[in-house]
Motif scaffolding. Structure first.
Motif, PDB file in Angstrom:
ATOM      1  N   PRO A 189       0.827  -1.216   0.000  1.00  0.00           N
ATOM      2  CA  PRO A 189       0.000   0.000   0.000  1.00  0.00           C
ATOM      3  C   PRO A 189       0.854   1.257   0.000  1.00  0.00           C
ATOM      4  O   PRO A 189       2.056   1.212   0.296  1.00  0.00           O
ATOM      5  CB  PRO A 189      -0.789  -0.130   1.309  1.00  0.00           C
ATOM      6  CG  PRO A 189       0.133  -0.893   2.212  1.00  0.00           C
ATOM      7  CD  PRO A 189       0.854  -1.875   1.320  1.00  0.00           C
ATOM      8  N   ALA A 190       0.248   2.375  -0.334  1.00  0.00           N
ATOM      9  CA  ALA A 190       0.946   3.655  -0.231  1.00  0.00           C
ATOM     10  C   ALA A 190       1.397   3.846   1.206  1.00  0.00           C
ATOM     11  O   ALA A 190       0.632   3.613   2.147  1.00  0.00           O
ATOM     12  CB  ALA A 190       0.030   4.794  -0.665  1.00  0.00           C
ATOM     13  N   GLY A 191       2.634   4.265   1.389  1.00  0.00           N
ATOM     14  CA  GLY A 191       3.188   4.396   2.721  1.00  0.00           C
ATOM     15  C   GLY A 191       3.889   3.143   3.193  1.00  0.00           C
ATOM     16  O   GLY A 191       4.537   3.136   4.242  1.00  0.00           O
ATOM     17  N   GLY A 192       3.781   2.070   2.422  1.00  0.00           N
ATOM     18  CA  GLY A 192       4.428   0.812   2.787  1.00  0.00           C
ATOM     19  C   GLY A 192       3.619   0.050   3.818  1.00  0.00           C
ATOM     20  O   GLY A 192       2.631   0.537   4.357  1.00  0.00           O
ATOM     21  N   HIS A 193       4.037  -1.159   4.079  1.00  0.00           N
ATOM     22  CA  HIS A 193       3.391  -1.956   5.110  1.00  0.00           C
ATOM     23  C   HIS A 193       3.725  -1.365   6.477  1.00  0.00           C
ATOM     24  O   HIS A 193       4.743  -0.685   6.638  1.00  0.00           O
ATOM     25  CB  HIS A 193       3.867  -3.409   5.051  1.00  0.00           C
ATOM     26  CG  HIS A 193       3.331  -4.165   3.877  1.00  0.00           C
ATOM     27  ND1 HIS A 193       1.997  -4.409   3.694  1.00  0.00           N
ATOM     28  CD2 HIS A 193       3.971  -4.717   2.809  1.00  0.00           C
ATOM     29  CE1 HIS A 193       1.824  -5.090   2.576  1.00  0.00           C
ATOM     30  NE2 HIS A 193       2.996  -5.280   2.013  1.00  0.00           N
ATOM     31  N   PRO A 194       2.889  -1.614   7.480  1.00  0.00           N
ATOM     32  CA  PRO A 194       3.225  -1.150   8.822  1.00  0.00           C
ATOM     33  C   PRO A 194       4.633  -1.593   9.205  1.00  0.00           C
ATOM     34  O   PRO A 194       5.038  -2.722   8.928  1.00  0.00           O
ATOM     35  CB  PRO A 194       2.166  -1.822   9.707  1.00  0.00           C
ATOM     36  CG  PRO A 194       1.009  -2.036   8.792  1.00  0.00           C
ATOM     37  CD  PRO A 194       1.604  -2.337   7.434  1.00  0.00           C
ATOM     38  N   ALA A 195       5.369  -0.683   9.824  1.00  0.00           N
ATOM     39  CA  ALA A 195       6.766  -0.954  10.144  1.00  0.00           C
ATOM     40  C   ALA A 195       6.893  -2.211  11.000  1.00  0.00           C
ATOM     41  O   ALA A 195       6.152  -2.404  11.961  1.00  0.00           O
ATOM     42  CB  ALA A 195       7.389   0.237  10.864  1.00  0.00           C
ATOM     43  N   ASP A 196       7.806  -3.076  10.589  1.00  0.00           N
ATOM     44  CA  ASP A 196       8.119  -4.277  11.359  1.00  0.00           C
ATOM     45  C   ASP A 196       9.629  -4.373  11.458  1.00  0.00           C
ATOM     46  O   ASP A 196      10.277  -5.070  10.689  1.00  0.00           O
ATOM     47  CB  ASP A 196       7.530  -5.517  10.684  1.00  0.00           C
ATOM     48  CG  ASP A 196       7.782  -6.788  11.506  1.00  0.00           C
ATOM     49  OD1 ASP A 196       8.314  -6.670  12.622  1.00  0.00           O
ATOM     50  OD2 ASP A 196       7.461  -7.876  11.021  1.00  0.00           O
ATOM     51  N   ASP A 197      10.166  -3.634  12.431  1.00  0.00           N
ATOM     52  CA  ASP A 197      11.614  -3.576  12.571  1.00  0.00           C
ATOM     53  C   ASP A 197      12.215  -4.928  12.920  1.00  0.00           C
ATOM     54  O   ASP A 197      13.411  -5.143  12.743  1.00  0.00           O
ATOM     55  CB  ASP A 197      11.998  -2.549  13.646  1.00  0.00           C
ATOM     56  CG  ASP A 197      11.611  -1.128  13.244  1.00  0.00           C
ATOM     57  OD1 ASP A 197      11.500  -0.871  12.032  1.00  0.00           O
ATOM     58  OD2 ASP A 197      11.411  -0.297  14.145  1.00  0.00           O
ATOM     59  N   ASN A 198      11.395  -5.848  13.415  1.00  0.00           N
ATOM     60  CA  ASN A 198      11.917  -7.147  13.818  1.00  0.00           C
ATOM     61  C   ASN A 198      11.878  -8.177  12.694  1.00  0.00           C
ATOM     62  O   ASN A 198      12.343  -9.305  12.875  1.00  0.00           O
ATOM     63  CB  ASN A 198      11.113  -7.687  15.013  1.00  0.00           C
ATOM     64  CG  ASN A 198      11.305  -6.839  16.259  1.00  0.00           C
ATOM     65  OD1 ASN A 198      12.385  -6.322  16.508  1.00  0.00           O
ATOM     66  ND2 ASN A 198      10.248  -6.687  17.038  1.00  0.00           N
ATOM     67  N   GLY A 199      11.310  -7.793  11.527  1.00  0.00           N
ATOM     68  CA  GLY A 199      11.173  -8.754  10.442  1.00  0.00           C
ATOM     69  C   GLY A 199      12.471  -9.425  10.045  1.00  0.00           C
ATOM     70  O   GLY A 199      12.552 -10.665  10.028  1.00  0.00           O
ATOM     71  N   PRO A 200      13.532  -8.671   9.701  1.00  0.00           N
ATOM     72  CA  PRO A 200      14.791  -9.316   9.322  1.00  0.00           C
ATOM     73  C   PRO A 200      15.385 -10.172  10.438  1.00  0.00           C
ATOM     74  O   PRO A 200      15.936 -11.248  10.172  1.00  0.00           O
ATOM     75  CB  PRO A 200      15.700  -8.126   8.976  1.00  0.00           C
ATOM     76  CG  PRO A 200      14.740  -7.056   8.538  1.00  0.00           C
ATOM     77  CD  PRO A 200      13.553  -7.218   9.447  1.00  0.00           C
ATOM     78  N   ALA A 201      15.262  -9.715  11.675  1.00  0.00           N
ATOM     79  CA  ALA A 201      15.787 -10.500  12.806  1.00  0.00           C
ATOM     80  C   ALA A 201      15.004 -11.792  12.975  1.00  0.00           C
ATOM     81  O   ALA A 201      15.582 -12.853  13.271  1.00  0.00           O
ATOM     82  CB  ALA A 201      15.746  -9.671  14.085  1.00  0.00           C
ATOM     83  N   GLU A 202      13.683 -11.717  12.794  1.00  0.00           N
ATOM     84  CA  GLU A 202      12.864 -12.924  12.902  1.00  0.00           C
ATOM     85  C   GLU A 202      13.196 -13.911  11.789  1.00  0.00           C
ATOM     86  O   GLU A 202      13.231 -15.126  12.016  1.00  0.00           O
ATOM     87  CB  GLU A 202      11.389 -12.552  12.872  1.00  0.00           C
ATOM     88  CG  GLU A 202      10.936 -11.797  14.121  1.00  0.00           C
ATOM     89  CD  GLU A 202       9.522 -11.263  14.000  1.00  0.00           C
ATOM     90  OE1 GLU A 202       8.929 -11.379  12.904  1.00  0.00           O
ATOM     91  OE2 GLU A 202       9.011 -10.700  14.985  1.00  0.00           O
ATOM     92  N   LEU A 203      13.455 -13.392  10.584  1.00  0.00           N
ATOM     93  CA  LEU A 203      13.856 -14.259   9.480  1.00  0.00           C
ATOM     94  C   LEU A 203      15.160 -14.974   9.825  1.00  0.00           C
ATOM     95  O   LEU A 203      15.298 -16.183   9.588  1.00  0.00           O
ATOM     96  CB  LEU A 203      14.020 -13.447   8.197  1.00  0.00           C
ATOM     97  CG  LEU A 203      14.489 -14.229   6.967  1.00  0.00           C
ATOM     98  CD1 LEU A 203      13.433 -15.241   6.530  1.00  0.00           C
ATOM     99  CD2 LEU A 203      14.816 -13.269   5.814  1.00  0.00           C
TER     100      LEU A 203
END
Length: 201
Positions: free
Chosen positions: A77-91
């Motif tokens: 979406p416009a503005g991007g997805h809600p920020a998920d700063d933990n996404g890369p760490a969780e991956l």
């Protein structure tokens, strides 16, 4: 002409993960994430499975009905997805907690991803070696781009080679002018495609 395309589901997980693993095992970016070949053989498929799980849950996956090709897409979406700063760490925790590059590449790609306009993001596209040069990848992409054009929606991807960049340019994508540079590793080319006018027959 061409191959039929359908939307993938959970029943396709093993086959599509295997395809992604085979196709990207020797890719330069995968080689940077997993520089040790033995480690890559052991963990690369886990990473591909994690990407696929995210696309099945939050995006969509199109596959050739003969299993020869697959494309992972996300609607941003416009503005991007809600920020998920933990996404890369969780991956990283899922794929290989000892490998910080799994987290690093996620952070780098997230930082480079455009967020000002709604678009379709082609995360990964894979074509089996036995089906190369038959237009399978192009068919998977153009089926979505046709919808983008009808809906007035842009598209985005990161090309991982000059060869793929040239292919995407033929489909209307334009390089942003800046590369994504992995530390002491390969470059990627972020590319954007504005919707094209639809001409009625």
């Amino acid at each position: 002409m061409g191959v039929a395309i359908r939307r993938a589901g959970q029943d396709d997980r093993a086959a599509v993960t295997g395809l992604l693993d085979r196709v990207f095992q020797d890719d330069a970016v995968s080689g940077w994430v997993f520089p040790d070949p033995a480690d890559r053989r052991a963990r690369h498929g886990v990473m591909m499975g994690a990407f696929l799980d995210a696309a099945l849950a939050e995006g969509y996956v199109d596959v050739a009905v003969d299993g020869s090709a697959a494309a992972l897409w996300f609607s941003v979406p416009a503005g991007g997805h809600p920020a998920d700063d933990n996404g890369p760490a969780e991956l990283r925790q899922v794929v290989d907690p000892a490998n910080e590059r799994v987290e690093t590449i996620g952070q780098i790609l997230d930082a480079a991803h455009p967020k000002d306009r709604a678009h379709e993001h082609l995360m990964l596209i894979a074509v089996d070696g036995s089906a190369r040069s038959q237009g399978r990848g192009t068919e998977l992409i153009t089926s979505v781009l046709a919808r983008c054009d009808r809906e007035g929606r842009a598209a985005y991807l990161e090309a991982s080679s000059l060869r793929s960049r040239a292919l995407y340019e033929r489909l209307g994508f334009v390089w942003s002018g800046s590369t994504i540079d992995l530390p002491d590793g390969p470059q990627m080319w972020p590319m954007w495609r504005d919707p094209m006018p639809v001409h009625e027959a």
